[in-house]
Design an enzyme around this catalytic site. Structure first.
Site, PDB file in Angstrom:
ATOM      1  N   GLU A 531       0.805  -1.225   0.000  1.00 19.19           N
ATOM      2  CA  GLU A 531       0.000   0.000   0.000  1.00 19.19           C
ATOM      3  C   GLU A 531       0.837   1.274   0.000  1.00 19.19           C
ATOM      4  OE1 GLU A 531      -0.666  -2.684   1.770  1.00 19.19           O
ATOM      5  OE2 GLU A 531      -2.593  -3.316   0.952  1.00 19.19           O
ATOM      6  N   HIS A 598     -12.507  -5.065   7.911  1.00 25.83           N
ATOM      7  CA  HIS A 598     -13.225  -4.898   6.643  1.00 25.83           C
ATOM      8  C   HIS A 598     -14.378  -3.921   6.762  1.00 25.83           C
ATOM      9  CE1 HIS A 598     -11.024  -8.631   5.841  1.00 25.83           C
ATOM     10  NE2 HIS A 598     -11.061  -8.232   4.589  1.00 25.83           N
TER      11      HIS A 598
END
Ligand SMILES: Cc1ncc(C[n+]2csc(CCOP(=O)(O)OP(=O)(O)O)c2C)c(N)n1
Length: 809
Positions: A531, A598
């Site tokens: 990332e 999530h």
């Protein structure tokens, strides 16, 4: 000019090298100049004229060698030791070096940062005064430095990868302002100790995978401040550790690794010229591990190296000082005689001292003028009151103090106004008026260029509402963004989309479905799971004229990239005083899946760290499309959080999906109402609207507002307009208590003055203070839900009429 030395050609593809007496003397002159600047710089700090100093002494010889390999259009991605290469390339004058040391806020004096950055944080001006790109291939470039160790690594990946795209994408061939056939390479630099950072390894790997033409130098002086290499790295040598990356003969996979001693000028020249040529031609990255470097003055002005380096080490450093060694080599090889060198050194010492003084005077001049003006105005005040002694005291304090700062003048103005408070004086008003003038100038000095100030600012993009044909199809949300990206890829040949699973799969929710096939694997591509360097890839591409949409797969994983987003991307314009920009769009999705990683909503954590970017939270995919279109027409960086459970919800496809825009910083009233204003965004919009329906049955007329973007926030005070009508307000989101609801509350009640219009306690409904539990019940008890919104609104109403609005539970 005699050709005294020709670096031997290992690959027999050696470019012609200008290695003449003159060029060697030029290198030596720059190295001496740079050293002298370091010595005087340290003195300026120790005598109190500057606050802190960190210098490039000990690294000079390696850097003049490096400069030989630079070509126009090449870009540096380095750190605070690089003053010599900047000087050698003509990108940093000595007065500019000192101007930054003094924190001179005049951008003409410190073009790197207008005094905003600590000394030795370099950059070139890539934009003109109107914020438009200049021709980046016409000169050498340096992307703007950062202080966090290894923070330059992620951006380096993108800067290099841009060359590959320019070389390999025919649709970019005419963008010669940014690249000539992708021939530009990136010169990265990093200190040995910073190689213990994860960002270093992630970036080296990414450069290899992407075939990014990056030549990364490691300046190895064996310490990171006081900590030696044995506590930094697992093996004694970084190049040994990197050897696993070494590419095999005749393969493009991997990197080339070179090792060279930092005091060995001819070998350094040879290595740099060879390595750069190969990187440039083959687009294979390389690392040059420059060993045996020294740090004559120690790490920085705060601390002394005698505290942690042994006498033997210090003696060794003296003997291996690059400048001394280069000098000796020149004498031994007959490039110059001692007299010539002494004269050169003497001249440079004098010039650096003069340049330093010039920079100091240039820095002081406007402040001294302000000081004189203050003394005049304060004298006027003193003479217009019966007893001017208190004002005179302030005056003489200012008069006496040498090197007064603007903050001292501000304090003095205040002190004068305190001394003559409650006395209506024309002279006092004059002083106040002058202070307002100063405010304006200081606001620009220290506050300008957080966002784009160019004509391309996304805040100037005209609003284009969605239009619908009578037979507009109802599509899944993902098909709506997909249509938007398709149109954008077609419209902007420099739009580059990438991320984990973005290429072949078209992203995990299919926003890019089929677009790799249509536009090719370089326009829409997969990346590794990395990332921070996805972020860096975006920054570097954007700084070289491309328009990246970089995807971080889920909102919760943005934390891996947050440092790069916060420190680098969000500050590019600010820290360069509008000299550089990186209009990258970072796309992610969040909220309303299940489980701790999530469905988190760390919005306040993110948004408070990325001022300098737009933070967009579209409630549906049509809004998302509008925001992408707005952003792509603008030149600011942005972060877009799509609603995770919106991809399967049907929306009508606007006929102008490629053109519609959503204005940034303009909330939308989703439902008009008279009794309570509920302010929310993203996934919570649906929940609040559902609650509003029930509340109507209960006799409460709710106005629902979608803020649409958290940064900027409600630029036209539409929420205040609503509050003026309802006098009650509830903020709802999925962040922790005090998170983004706290942010919104501050903006409305404090920033917009909403406090004055309240008839009831302002309330916030957010997630409970724990991470979201898994499963449908876990979700229900971890996030605000419809029932809670109803109860919160009823509680607000009950303040006025408790009998009518009794709690339901
Ligand atoms: C993330 C981060 N941690 C700590 C620091 C403080 N710091 C500044 S320089 C430095 C040492 C860096 O050493 P090295 O990478 O070898 O570079 P050198 O200064 O020796 O050239 C440290 C720990 C920092 N700037 N950033």
């Amino acid at each position: 000019m005699t050709e005294r030395f020709t670096p031997h050609d290992k690959s027999s593809r050696q470019p012609a090298v200008e290695f003449t007496d003159e060029s060697i003397l030029r290198d030596y002159r720059i190295a001496v100049r740079s050293r002298e600047a370091s010595l005087l710089g340290r003195r300026e700090v120790l005598t109190g004229k500057a606050k802190f100093g960190i210098f490039g002494d000990g690294k000079e010889v390696a850097q003049v060698a490096m400069a030989r390999a630079f070509r126009k259009g090449d870009v540096r991605a380095g750190y605070y030791r690089d003053q010599t290469v900047m000087m050698a390339l003509g990108l940093l004058t000595v007065p500019e070096f000192f101007a930054q040391l003094y924190a001179d806020p005049d951008v003409e004096h410190d073009p790197s940062s207008a005094g905003r950055q600590m000394n030795a944080h370099f950059s070139t001006r890539m934009l003109n005064a109107r914020g438009e790109w200049m021709n980046l291939t016409a000169s050498y470039q340096s992307s703007a430095d950062l202080s966090p160790t290894a923070a330059q690594m992620p951006r380096m990946v993108g800067l290099g990868y841009a060359s590959r795209l320019y070389r390999e994408l025919p649709e970019l061939a005419d963008r010669t302002q940014f690249s000539k056939h992708g021939d530009e390479i990136v010169f990265g630099t990093i200190g040995n100790a910073s190689c213990a950072e994860g960002l270093f390894w992630e970036a080296v790997n990414a450069c290899g995978v992407l075939h990014a033409p990056v030549l990364l130098s490691i300046w190895d002086d064996e310490y990171g401040i006081s900590v030696p290499n044995e506590f930094q790295i697992a093996r004694p040598s970084l190049s040994d550790m990197l050897s696993g990356f070494q590419r095999q003969p005749d393969s493009r996979d991997g990197l080339d690794i070179y090792t060279v001693k930092g005091w060995d000028y001819p070998s350094l020249c040879e290595t740099y010229l060879n390595a750069a040529e190969i990187v440039r031609r083959e687009h294979v990255p390389a690392v040059i591990h420059v060993t045996e470097l020294t740090q004559p003055q120690g790490h920085s002005t705060s601390g002394s190296q005698e505290r942690y380096k042994s006498a033997e080490r210090l003696q060794w450093e003296k003997e291996h000082d690059g400048l001394r060694r280069m000098r000796q080599w020149m004498l031994d090889a007959g490039f110059a005689d001692a007299e010539t060198l002494e004269s050169l050194e003497e001249t440079e010492r004098g010039r650096v001292a003069d340049w330093k003084e010039e920079a100091w005077q240039a820095y002081r001049r406007p402040i001294e003028a302000e000081k004189a003006e203050f003394l005049d105005l304060a004298a006027g005040v003193a003479s217009s009151v019966d007893d001017g002694s208190a004002v005179e005291e302030v005056r003489s304090r200012v008069k006496r103090s040498p090197n007064v700062l603007r903050r001292d003048l501000y304090a003095a103005i205040h002190d004068v106004l305190v001394a003559v408070r409650n006395q209506p004086l024309a002279a006092g008003d004059q002083l106040r008026a002058w202070r307002r003038e100063l405010d304006e100038a200081n606001e620009r000095r220290y506050g300008a260029h957080v966002l784009s100030e160019s004509l391309e600012s996304p805040l100037r993009v005209p609003v284009v509402p969605p239009q619908y044909d009578d037979d507009a199809p109802s599509l899944n949300g993902f098909e709506i963004v997909n249509a938007c990206f398709d149109a954008a890829l077609k419209r902007y040949p420099n739009l580059i989309a990438f991320g984990e699973d973005v290429g072949k799969l078209g992203d995990v929710n299919q926003g890019f479905l089929g677009l790799q096939e249509k536009y090719g694997a370089l326009r829409v591509s997969d990346t590794g799971i990395r990332e921070a360097t996805i972020l860096g890839q975006a920054i570097g591409l954007a700084m070289r004229g491309l328009r990246p949409i970089a995807e971080v797969q889920y909102l919760d994983y943005v934390l891996y990239a947050l440092q790069t987003m916060s420190d680098d991307l969000a500050t590019v314009q600010y820290r360069t005083f509008g000299g550089q920009k990186a209009p990258a769009i970072i796309r992610t999705r969040g909220h309303r899946l299940e489980g701790i990683w999530h469905s988190g909503s760390p919005m306040a954590g993110i948004l408070n760290l990325v001022h300098g970017m737009h933070v967009c939270v579209p409630r549906d995919m049509t809004r998302a499309a509008g925001m992408y279109n707005t952003l792509l027409r603008g030149d600011d960086p942005a972060f877009v959080v799509e609603v995770l459970n919106g991809y399967r919800i049907k929306e009508r496809l606007p006929s102008n999906i490629g053109e519609l825009t959503v204005p940034l910083g303009i909330p939308e009233v989703l439902r008009a109402g008279e009794d309570v204003t509920v302010v929310t965004y993203g996934a919570c919009c649906r929940i609040v609207l559902a609650a509003a329906e029930i509340l109507t049955e209960l006799g409460v007329d709710v106005e629902v507002i979608d803020v649409q973007t958290l940064l900027p926030f409600d630029r036209e005070q539409r929420i205040l307009d609503s509050l003026k009508k309802t006098n009650r307000i509830l903020f709802v989101d999925e962040d922790m208590p005090g998170g983004a609801t706290g942010f919104m509350m501050q903006k409305v009640l404090d920033g917009q003055g909403g406090y004055h219009w309240l008839d009831a306690q302002p309330r916030a409904l957010s997630a409970p203070p724990h991470r979201p539990a898994y499963g449908s019940d876990g979700d229900y008890f971890s996030k605000p839900n419809r029932e809670q919104v109803i109860d919160a609104v009823l509680a607000l109403m009950a303040e006025r009429d408790p009998k009518r609005f009794k709690p339901l539970v």
